[in-house]
Design a protein around this motif. Structure first.
Motif, PDB file in Angstrom:
ATOM      1  N   MET A 284      -3.363 -52.082  46.295  1.00  0.00           N
ATOM      2  CA  MET A 284      -3.352 -51.001  45.313  1.00  0.00           C
ATOM      3  C   MET A 284      -1.915 -50.708  44.871  1.00  0.00           C
ATOM      4  SD  MET A 284      -4.777 -47.086  45.668  1.00  0.00           S
ATOM      5  CE  MET A 284      -3.473 -46.580  46.805  1.00  0.00           C
ATOM      6  N   ILE A 285      -1.734 -50.564  43.568  1.00  0.00           N
ATOM      7  CA  ILE A 285      -0.427 -50.262  42.988  1.00  0.00           C
ATOM      8  C   ILE A 285      -0.441 -48.843  42.440  1.00  0.00           C
ATOM      9  CG2 ILE A 285       1.148 -50.797  41.079  1.00  0.00           C
ATOM     10  CD1 ILE A 285       1.336 -52.789  43.309  1.00  0.00           C
ATOM     11  N   ARG A 286       0.629 -48.100  42.714  1.00  0.00           N
ATOM     12  CA  ARG A 286       0.798 -46.768  42.145  1.00  0.00           C
ATOM     13  C   ARG A 286       2.010 -46.785  41.216  1.00  0.00           C
ATOM     14  NH1 ARG A 286       1.835 -42.565  46.115  1.00  0.00           N
ATOM     15  NH2 ARG A 286       2.961 -44.232  47.148  1.00  0.00           N
ATOM     16  N   LEU A 287       1.759 -46.416  39.969  1.00  0.00           N
ATOM     17  CA  LEU A 287       2.792 -46.404  38.935  1.00  0.00           C
ATOM     18  C   LEU A 287       2.940 -44.988  38.407  1.00  0.00           C
ATOM     19  CD1 LEU A 287       4.608 -48.147  36.922  1.00  0.00           C
ATOM     20  CD2 LEU A 287       2.626 -48.074  35.401  1.00  0.00           C
ATOM     21  N   PHE A 288       4.157 -44.452  38.460  1.00  0.00           N
ATOM     22  CA  PHE A 288       4.438 -43.161  37.844  1.00  0.00           C
ATOM     23  C   PHE A 288       4.886 -43.418  36.408  1.00  0.00           C
ATOM     24  CE2 PHE A 288       5.519 -40.231  41.707  1.00  0.00           C
ATOM     25  CZ  PHE A 288       4.253 -40.449  42.211  1.00  0.00           C
ATOM     26  N   HIS A 289       4.206 -42.784  35.481  1.00  0.00           N
ATOM     27  CA  HIS A 289       4.502 -42.929  34.046  1.00  0.00           C
ATOM     28  C   HIS A 289       5.089 -41.614  33.548  1.00  0.00           C
ATOM     29  CE1 HIS A 289       2.602 -42.952  29.737  1.00  0.00           C
ATOM     30  NE2 HIS A 289       3.894 -43.241  29.692  1.00  0.00           N
ATOM     31  N   VAL A 290       6.338 -41.669  33.122  1.00  0.00           N
ATOM     32  CA  VAL A 290       7.050 -40.463  32.700  1.00  0.00           C
ATOM     33  C   VAL A 290       7.694 -40.727  31.347  1.00  0.00           C
ATOM     34  CG1 VAL A 290       9.195 -41.124  33.866  1.00  0.00           C
ATOM     35  CG2 VAL A 290       8.684 -38.689  33.521  1.00  0.00           C
ATOM     36  N   SER A 291       7.910 -39.669  30.580  1.00  0.00           N
ATOM     37  CA  SER A 291       8.443 -39.880  29.234  1.00  0.00           C
ATOM     38  C   SER A 291       9.220 -38.669  28.760  1.00  0.00           C
ATOM     39  CB  SER A 291       7.286 -40.163  28.260  1.00  0.00           C
ATOM     40  OG  SER A 291       7.765 -40.763  27.082  1.00  0.00           O
ATOM     41  N   ASP A 292      10.013 -38.882  27.710  1.00  0.00           N
ATOM     42  CA  ASP A 292      10.667 -37.803  26.979  1.00  0.00           C
ATOM     43  C   ASP A 292      11.429 -36.861  27.913  1.00  0.00           C
ATOM     44  OD1 ASP A 292       9.536 -37.977  23.951  1.00  0.00           O
ATOM     45  OD2 ASP A 292       8.079 -38.728  25.399  1.00  0.00           O
ATOM     46  N   LEU A 293      12.419 -37.434  28.582  1.00  0.00           N
ATOM     47  CA  LEU A 293      13.274 -36.664  29.485  1.00  0.00           C
ATOM     48  C   LEU A 293      14.224 -35.761  28.698  1.00  0.00           C
ATOM     49  CD1 LEU A 293      14.230 -39.644  31.828  1.00  0.00           C
ATOM     50  CD2 LEU A 293      12.247 -38.125  32.012  1.00  0.00           C
ATOM     51  N   HIS A 294      14.704 -36.258  27.577  1.00  0.00           N
ATOM     52  CA  HIS A 294      15.563 -35.509  26.665  1.00  0.00           C
ATOM     53  C   HIS A 294      16.751 -34.844  27.361  1.00  0.00           C
ATOM     54  CE1 HIS A 294      13.400 -36.118  22.971  1.00  0.00           C
ATOM     55  NE2 HIS A 294      12.248 -35.766  23.547  1.00  0.00           N
ATOM     56  N   PHE A 295      17.526 -35.663  28.080  1.00  0.00           N
ATOM     57  CA  PHE A 295      18.773 -35.115  28.635  1.00  0.00           C
ATOM     58  C   PHE A 295      19.619 -34.571  27.482  1.00  0.00           C
ATOM     59  CE2 PHE A 295      17.458 -37.155  32.448  1.00  0.00           C
ATOM     60  CZ  PHE A 295      18.121 -36.475  33.465  1.00  0.00           C
ATOM     61  N   GLY A 296      20.139 -33.388  27.694  1.00  0.00           N
ATOM     62  CA  GLY A 296      20.727 -32.599  26.624  1.00  0.00           C
ATOM     63  C   GLY A 296      19.840 -31.424  26.302  1.00  0.00           C
ATOM     64  N   CYS A 297      18.555 -31.583  26.630  1.00  0.00           N
ATOM     65  CA  CYS A 297      17.585 -30.490  26.500  1.00  0.00           C
ATOM     66  C   CYS A 297      16.553 -30.628  27.627  1.00  0.00           C
ATOM     67  CB  CYS A 297      16.906 -30.550  25.136  1.00  0.00           C
ATOM     68  SG  CYS A 297      15.945 -29.084  24.719  1.00  0.00           S
ATOM     69  N   ALA A 298      17.009 -31.129  28.758  1.00  0.00           N
ATOM     70  CA  ALA A 298      16.096 -31.392  29.876  1.00  0.00           C
ATOM     71  C   ALA A 298      15.742 -30.101  30.597  1.00  0.00           C
ATOM     72  CB  ALA A 298      16.732 -32.379  30.859  1.00  0.00           C
ATOM     73  N   ASP A 299      14.608 -30.134  31.277  1.00  0.00           N
ATOM     74  CA  ASP A 299      14.183 -29.032  32.138  1.00  0.00           C
ATOM     75  C   ASP A 299      14.571 -29.419  33.565  1.00  0.00           C
ATOM     76  OD1 ASP A 299      12.712 -27.359  33.875  1.00  0.00           O
ATOM     77  OD2 ASP A 299      11.139 -27.063  32.383  1.00  0.00           O
ATOM     78  N   GLU A 300      15.627 -28.807  34.089  1.00  0.00           N
ATOM     79  CA  GLU A 300      16.145 -29.200  35.397  1.00  0.00           C
ATOM     80  C   GLU A 300      15.098 -29.019  36.496  1.00  0.00           C
ATOM     81  OE1 GLU A 300      18.880 -30.756  35.989  1.00  0.00           O
ATOM     82  OE2 GLU A 300      19.632 -30.657  33.932  1.00  0.00           O
ATOM     83  N   ALA A 301      14.296 -27.971  36.410  1.00  0.00           N
ATOM     84  CA  ALA A 301      13.247 -27.757  37.412  1.00  0.00           C
ATOM     85  C   ALA A 301      12.213 -28.871  37.354  1.00  0.00           C
ATOM     86  CB  ALA A 301      12.585 -26.398  37.202  1.00  0.00           C
ATOM     87  N   ALA A 302      11.878 -29.320  36.144  1.00  0.00           N
ATOM     88  CA  ALA A 302      10.909 -30.405  35.992  1.00  0.00           C
ATOM     89  C   ALA A 302      11.476 -31.722  36.516  1.00  0.00           C
ATOM     90  CB  ALA A 302      10.499 -30.543  34.530  1.00  0.00           C
TER      91      ALA A 302
END
Length: 242
Positions: free
Chosen positions: A1-19
């Protein structure tokens, strides 16, 4: 079994540090087999934003593939036309990197463009060159692996998502990718998660979108997707920050 985390739109410069901390904590605790980042690492493609994004991504310390997003291309016309991806240098080994994992064959598909004849350059484009490269990789898929495409823009727009990718030649590309054996297309750009099975070129294919880890949320709070690939099946669980 493979587990893949899919994440997008980090927008450093307007990032949510808590997220960002929340996602990094999940990676550290669960150690997924890989992370797929479907674009918009930065807000304005500035050097400091790329540097911050690179430090954070490298700190995750897992196999990774990264797609560029429309926010990652510089607006200086000379830089945009001649060296649009130069600030990815520190992350170059991850940029549009195919992933070959047991049971998973992940193929990159670039949907950003240096220039368009359309007025809104944030919209997506599937060039013939990018599609041919993806189809070539798809034909190399191991027989026991599920083929998944990673792009920044959704290839087709959805009525239940407020934002639009308006991806040029996206519908035709989706049909060809489905015919070549792709089981799903991962994307970002719209900042809200979605997961649906649709028909393209007479074949069924999953379209899966990730939310954002930035302050630029829309209908959803910061989120990412966890994909589980097992026995030729893809299961998607969206995770939303509480």
């Amino acid at each position: 079994m493979i587990r893949l985390f899919h994440v997008s739109d980090l927008h450093f410069g307007c990032a949510d540090e808590a997220a960002l901390d929340w996602f990094a904590g999940a990676v550290a605790a669960e150690r997924p087999d890989a992370v797929a980042v479907t674009g918009d690492l930065t807000m304005r493609a500035r050097a400091a934003e790329f540097e911050a994004a690179a430090r954070w991504l490298e700190s995750l310390d897992v196999p990774m593939t990264i797609e560029p997003g429309n926010h990652d291309l510089p607006w200086n016309p000379i830089s945009r036309l001649l060296r649009p991806y130069r600030r990815f240098r520190r992350l170059e080994r991850h940029l549009e990197k195919p992933l070959d994992l047991p049971g998973l064959w992940l193929v990159p598909l670039k949907t950003t463009a240096r220039a368009q004849w359309r007025h809104n350059w944030s919209w997506g484009v599937v060039s013939r060159r990018s599609l041919d490269a993806a189809l070539t990789l798809l034909h190399r898929r191991p027989p026991d692996a599920v083929a998944v495409i990673a792009a920044h823009h959704p290839l087709v727009d959805r009525d239940d998502i407020r934002s639009r990718g308006r991806t040029l030649r996206g519908q035709e590309a989706l049909a060809q990718l489905a015919a070549a054996g792709a089981g799903a297309v991962l994307s970002g750009h719209v900042h809200d998660p979605f997961d649906a099975e649709i028909e393209a070129g007479g074949r069924a294919i999953r379209v899966i979108g990730a939310g954002t880890l930035s302050q630029r949320t829309r209908a959803s709070r910061p989120s990412f997707n966890m994909l589980t690939i097992d026995g030729g099946r893809i299961e998607t669980v969206p995770r939303t920050m509480g």
